[in-house]
Write a protein that holds these residues in place. Structure first.
Motif, PDB file in Angstrom:
ATOM      1  N   ILE A   1      -0.829  -6.206  -7.834  1.00 44.42           N
ATOM      2  CA  ILE A   1       0.698  -6.576  -8.280  1.00 44.42           C
ATOM      3  C   ILE A   1       1.595  -6.764  -7.379  1.00 44.42           C
ATOM      4  O   ILE A   1       2.277  -7.756  -7.207  1.00 44.42           O
ATOM      5  CB  ILE A   1       0.976  -5.966  -9.173  1.00 44.42           C
ATOM      6  CG1 ILE A   1       0.102  -5.907 -10.683  1.00 44.42           C
ATOM      7  CG2 ILE A   1       2.469  -6.236 -10.111  1.00 44.42           C
ATOM      8  CD1 ILE A   1       0.138  -5.129 -11.940  1.00 44.42           C
ATOM      9  N   LEU A   2       1.778  -5.801  -6.443  1.00 46.90           N
ATOM     10  CA  LEU A   2       2.979  -5.691  -5.428  1.00 46.90           C
ATOM     11  C   LEU A   2       2.812  -6.669  -4.353  1.00 46.90           C
ATOM     12  O   LEU A   2       3.782  -7.424  -3.821  1.00 46.90           O
ATOM     13  CB  LEU A   2       3.009  -4.268  -4.948  1.00 46.90           C
ATOM     14  CG  LEU A   2       3.508  -3.231  -5.917  1.00 46.90           C
ATOM     15  CD1 LEU A   2       3.368  -1.900  -5.329  1.00 46.90           C
ATOM     16  CD2 LEU A   2       5.292  -3.812  -5.965  1.00 46.90           C
TER      17      LEU A   2
ATOM     18  N   VAL B   1      -3.846   2.589  -8.429  1.00 50.38           N
ATOM     19  CA  VAL B   1      -3.512   2.226  -7.201  1.00 50.38           C
ATOM     20  C   VAL B   1      -3.868   0.640  -6.680  1.00 50.38           C
ATOM     21  O   VAL B   1      -3.044  -0.141  -6.398  1.00 50.38           O
ATOM     22  CB  VAL B   1      -4.159   3.154  -6.026  1.00 50.38           C
ATOM     23  CG1 VAL B   1      -3.709   2.684  -4.770  1.00 50.38           C
ATOM     24  CG2 VAL B   1      -3.248   4.591  -6.116  1.00 50.38           C
ATOM     25  N   PRO B   2      -5.350   0.379  -7.061  1.00 54.32           N
ATOM     26  CA  PRO B   2      -5.691  -0.947  -6.898  1.00 54.32           C
ATOM     27  C   PRO B   2      -4.673  -2.077  -7.778  1.00 54.32           C
ATOM     28  O   PRO B   2      -4.441  -2.993  -7.420  1.00 54.32           O
ATOM     29  CB  PRO B   2      -7.084  -0.991  -7.281  1.00 54.32           C
ATOM     30  CG  PRO B   2      -7.595   0.333  -7.269  1.00 54.32           C
ATOM     31  CD  PRO B   2      -6.209   1.315  -7.527  1.00 54.32           C
ATOM     32  N   LEU B   3      -4.191  -1.423  -8.817  1.00 54.00           N
ATOM     33  CA  LEU B   3      -3.726  -2.439  -9.923  1.00 54.00           C
ATOM     34  C   LEU B   3      -2.259  -2.780  -9.286  1.00 54.00           C
ATOM     35  O   LEU B   3      -1.688  -3.594  -9.236  1.00 54.00           O
ATOM     36  CB  LEU B   3      -3.801  -1.796 -11.274  1.00 54.00           C
ATOM     37  CG  LEU B   3      -2.865  -2.515 -12.167  1.00 54.00           C
ATOM     38  CD1 LEU B   3      -3.453  -4.006 -12.340  1.00 54.00           C
ATOM     39  CD2 LEU B   3      -2.892  -1.793 -13.596  1.00 54.00           C
TER      40      LEU B   3
ATOM     41  N   SER C   1      -7.032   8.492 -13.112  1.00 50.14           N
ATOM     42  CA  SER C   1      -6.227   7.536 -13.424  1.00 50.14           C
ATOM     43  C   SER C   1      -5.821   6.775 -12.235  1.00 50.14           C
ATOM     44  O   SER C   1      -5.518   5.665 -12.168  1.00 50.14           O
ATOM     45  CB  SER C   1      -4.920   7.944 -14.120  1.00 50.14           C
ATOM     46  OG  SER C   1      -4.070   8.491 -13.019  1.00 50.14           O
ATOM     47  N   ALA C   2      -5.846   7.462 -10.940  1.00 50.96           N
ATOM     48  CA  ALA C   2      -5.586   6.794  -9.686  1.00 50.96           C
ATOM     49  C   ALA C   2      -6.534   5.636  -9.258  1.00 50.96           C
ATOM     50  O   ALA C   2      -6.058   4.631  -8.637  1.00 50.96           O
ATOM     51  CB  ALA C   2      -5.582   7.921  -8.722  1.00 50.96           C
TER      52      ALA C   2
ATOM     53  N   PHE D   1       0.721  -1.217  -0.014  1.00 48.41           N
ATOM     54  CA  PHE D   1      -0.170  -0.076  -0.033  1.00 48.41           C
ATOM     55  C   PHE D   1       0.981   1.098   0.007  1.00 48.41           C
ATOM     56  O   PHE D   1       0.601   2.205  -0.777  1.00 48.41           O
ATOM     57  CB  PHE D   1      -0.862   0.209   1.136  1.00 48.41           C
ATOM     58  CG  PHE D   1      -1.858   1.365   1.203  1.00 48.41           C
ATOM     59  CD1 PHE D   1      -2.880   1.475   0.318  1.00 48.41           C
ATOM     60  CD2 PHE D   1      -1.836   2.166   2.394  1.00 48.41           C
ATOM     61  CE1 PHE D   1      -3.656   2.721   0.326  1.00 48.41           C
ATOM     62  CE2 PHE D   1      -2.482   3.258   2.146  1.00 48.41           C
ATOM     63  CZ  PHE D   1      -3.492   3.423   1.302  1.00 48.41           C
ATOM     64  N   THR D   2       2.046   1.177   0.794  1.00 48.77           N
ATOM     65  CA  THR D   2       2.797   2.529   0.786  1.00 48.77           C
ATOM     66  C   THR D   2       3.340   2.702  -0.407  1.00 48.77           C
ATOM     67  O   THR D   2       3.507   3.974  -1.084  1.00 48.77           O
ATOM     68  CB  THR D   2       3.718   2.209   1.974  1.00 48.77           C
ATOM     69  OG1 THR D   2       3.403   1.973   3.215  1.00 48.77           O
ATOM     70  CG2 THR D   2       4.952   3.386   1.980  1.00 48.77           C
ATOM     71  N   VAL D   3       3.946   1.545  -1.092  1.00 49.55           N
ATOM     72  CA  VAL D   3       4.507   1.793  -2.391  1.00 49.55           C
ATOM     73  C   VAL D   3       3.420   2.165  -3.598  1.00 49.55           C
ATOM     74  O   VAL D   3       3.780   3.188  -4.167  1.00 49.55           O
ATOM     75  CB  VAL D   3       5.241   0.412  -2.853  1.00 49.55           C
ATOM     76  CG1 VAL D   3       5.637   0.557  -4.402  1.00 49.55           C
ATOM     77  CG2 VAL D   3       6.509   0.268  -2.025  1.00 49.55           C
ATOM     78  N   ALA D   4       2.334   1.641  -3.568  1.00 50.57           N
ATOM     79  CA  ALA D   4       1.263   1.848  -4.599  1.00 50.57           C
ATOM     80  C   ALA D   4       1.048   3.435  -4.306  1.00 50.57           C
ATOM     81  O   ALA D   4       0.721   4.270  -5.187  1.00 50.57           O
ATOM     82  CB  ALA D   4       0.165   1.173  -4.421  1.00 50.57           C
TER      83      ALA D   4
END
Length: 168
Positions: free
Chosen positions: A143-144, A137-139, A132-133, A29-32
């Motif tokens: 993935i992460l 963000v969910p995508l 776009s967010a 979540f932090t990275v996204a």
């Protein structure tokens, strides 16, 4: 810095988070979120946005700012498409964005008009960024998360192996 040293640096920061009890979901979540805020289409605002979000949501500040720093070139590259998409979305005529001397002349001739014209371009770009967010963000999170969960399992297995080796 070489590509490998950047990878090693990122890995160290992420592994440090995982070994300090931060869940892979929280790191993902932090990275996204950091990636999203790092490309906000207002030049100079991303560091403050990342800092504020990390503080409000109690996310890891160094990791958030590392993502912000890594995505600085991407931020610069996305300004133009965000602004043009915003102009298109709101039916505005394209304004000159890349001619620095023309921008300076327009500002010098009428600062108020400059702010009105380019302020609306920034608003349009921000709306496109927000839209776009909703997908990005969910995508990124989806993935992460499994990647970071796998990394966390590897870190945990390595720590357990070290402990059992030390006890023997």
């Amino acid at each position: 810095m070489t590509r490998e040293s950047w990878r090693a640096r990122i890995r160290r920061v992420v592994v440090a988070q995982l070994t300090q009890g931060v869940t892979p979901r929280r790191v993902a979540f932090t990275v996204a979120l950091g990636a999203l805020l790092s490309v906000f289409p207002i030049f100079g605002a991303t560091t403050a946005l990342c800092a504020l979000a990390a503080w409000l949501l109690r996310l890891n500040q160094p990791l958030m700012q590392l993502v912000n720093a890594l995505l600085a070139p991407v931020h610069i590259l996305l300004l133009y498409p965000y602004y043009r998409a915003g102009e298109h979305l709101f039916g505005r005529e394209p304004a000159p964005l890349l001619a620095v001397t023309e921008l300076a002349e327009r500002f010098a001739s009428s600062p108020k008009q400059f702010v009105l014209d380019y302020g609306m371009i920034a608003v349009g770009g921000s709306v496109v960024w927000l839209l776009s967010a909703l997908v990005a963000v969910p995508l990124m999170y989806v993935i992460l998360r499994p990647v970071l969960e796998g990394l966390a399992r590897g870190v945990k297995a390595g720590r357990e192996k070290m402990r059992s080796g030390n006890l023997a």
